[in-house]
Write a protein that holds these residues in place. Sequence first.
Motif, short mmCIF file in Angstrom:
data_model
loop_
_atom_site.label_atom_id
_atom_site.label_comp_id
_atom_site.label_asym_id
_atom_site.label_seq_id
_atom_site.Cartn_x
_atom_site.Cartn_y
_atom_site.Cartn_z
N GLY A 1 16.31 -7.48 12.78
CA GLY A 1 16.40 -8.67 13.65
C GLY A 1 17.45 -9.81 13.21
N VAL A 2 17.36 -10.78 14.07
CA VAL A 2 18.24 -11.97 13.87
C VAL A 2 17.85 -12.47 12.38
CG1 VAL A 2 18.94 -12.42 16.07
CG2 VAL A 2 16.75 -13.46 15.16
N ARG A 3 16.78 -12.28 12.00
CA ARG A 3 16.22 -13.23 10.70
C ARG A 3 16.23 -12.11 9.37
NH1 ARG A 3 11.43 -16.73 12.22
NH2 ARG A 3 11.37 -15.54 14.23
N GLY A 4 16.76 -10.91 9.75
CA GLY A 4 16.65 -9.82 8.68
C GLY A 4 15.87 -8.60 8.96
N TRP A 5 15.35 -7.92 8.08
CA TRP A 5 14.62 -6.81 8.18
C TRP A 5 13.19 -7.22 8.58
CZ3 TRP A 5 16.40 -2.16 8.70
CH2 TRP A 5 17.67 -1.95 8.54
N ARG A 6 12.40 -6.39 9.32
CA ARG A 6 11.05 -6.61 9.51
C ARG A 6 10.36 -5.25 9.52
NH1 ARG A 6 10.37 -9.21 15.47
NH2 ARG A 6 8.27 -9.32 14.54
N LEU A 7 8.91 -5.40 8.83
CA LEU A 7 8.08 -4.27 9.02
C LEU A 7 7.31 -3.99 10.19
CD1 LEU A 7 7.09 -1.87 7.39
CD2 LEU A 7 5.31 -3.31 6.38
N GLY B 1 0.85 -1.28 -0.02
CA GLY B 1 0.05 -0.22 0.09
C GLY B 1 0.79 1.26 -0.07
N GLY B 2 0.23 2.46 -0.35
CA GLY B 2 1.00 3.69 -0.31
C GLY B 2 0.94 4.29 1.22
N LEU B 3 1.92 5.29 0.93
CA LEU B 3 1.96 6.11 2.06
C LEU B 3 1.21 7.47 1.96
CD1 LEU B 3 5.67 5.94 3.02
CD2 LEU B 3 4.02 4.65 4.33
N SER B 4 0.64 7.90 3.04
CA SER B 4 -0.17 9.20 3.11
C SER B 4 1.16 10.17 3.16
CB SER B 4 -0.99 9.34 4.31
OG SER B 4 -2.11 8.36 3.79
N ASN B 5 0.77 11.49 2.85
CA ASN B 5 1.93 12.46 2.72
C ASN B 5 2.43 12.71 4.13
OD1 ASN B 5 1.36 12.94 0.20
ND2 ASN B 5 0.10 14.82 0.87
N CYS B 6 3.57 12.42 4.48
CA CYS B 6 4.44 12.89 5.70
C CYS B 6 4.00 11.88 6.55
CB CYS B 6 4.18 14.07 6.40
SG CYS B 6 5.16 15.58 5.43
N CYS B 7 3.53 10.58 6.31
CA CYS B 7 3.68 9.50 7.33
C CYS B 7 4.81 8.62 6.75
CB CYS B 7 2.13 8.66 6.91
SG CYS B 7 0.93 9.63 7.47
N TRP B 8 5.12 7.55 7.77
CA TRP B 8 6.18 6.77 7.54
C TRP B 8 6.06 5.20 7.97
CZ3 TRP B 8 5.21 10.88 11.02
CH2 TRP B 8 4.94 10.43 12.29
N SER B 9 6.70 4.59 7.78
CA SER B 9 7.14 3.06 7.98
C SER B 9 8.21 3.07 8.87
CB SER B 9 7.30 2.26 6.84
OG SER B 9 6.24 2.44 5.75
N VAL B 10 8.13 1.94 9.50
CA VAL B 10 9.18 1.79 10.69
C VAL B 10 9.61 0.29 10.34
CG1 VAL B 10 9.94 1.52 13.06
CG2 VAL B 10 8.24 3.29 12.29
N LEU B 11 11.04 0.10 10.32
CA LEU B 11 11.74 -1.09 9.95
C LEU B 11 12.54 -1.24 10.96
CD1 LEU B 11 10.61 -0.37 6.91
CD2 LEU B 11 12.29 -2.13 6.24
N GLY B 12 12.94 -2.67 11.29
CA GLY B 12 13.81 -2.96 12.32
C GLY B 12 14.81 -3.98 11.64
#
Length: 186
Positions: free
Chosen positions: A163-169, A150-161
């Motif tokens: 971990g031991v098994r790679g990137w997570r949303l 899905g898209g992002l609304s203006n000036c919204c964000w996603s957070v990724l971290g």
Amino acid sequence: MDIELTDTGVAQAHRAARLLAALKPDAIIASDLKRAAATAAELSAVTGLSVTHDAGLRETYAGAWQGLTHEEIVERFGEQYAAWKRGEPVRRGGGELEAEVADRAAPVVLESADKLPDDGTLVVVSHGGTIRTTIGRLLGLEPSTWEALGGLSNCCWSVLGEGVRGWRLLEHNAGSLPEPVLGDDD
């Protein structure tokens, strides 16, 4: 296209900067296009961090689709649009493939993340399509599935971290501060 933020966009960027500053970022990288650079400047003003601009974080180049409304694209490029919506690799208007966008943007994010201190926070200021393809690449998803993010609304964000098994949303299309989530795999 390289357009300025509107007054509404400036207000959105100002609000987002105040919220994101609470995360105490260690670094800010941004697209060199005007609207992303201006958005990043708002966070820079609050945090005192400098912004590194990188053309690799620019929005997808959509060739002949650039500057057209949704209706105009459907009218002029109906089959190409339909194929793209089905998840087929399409050079919209003769522009970039989504995988090519990820090829140029994901390395910029990974190189910047590698420079962070342990548990450091990187803020990436870019554009919706570039963010979606980069997230898809970092998560190891197939390009045909990236639209599912899905898209992002203006000036919204996603957070990724990472971990031991790679990137997570951890969060997507957020407009408030992230809440920690503890799960069985943490």
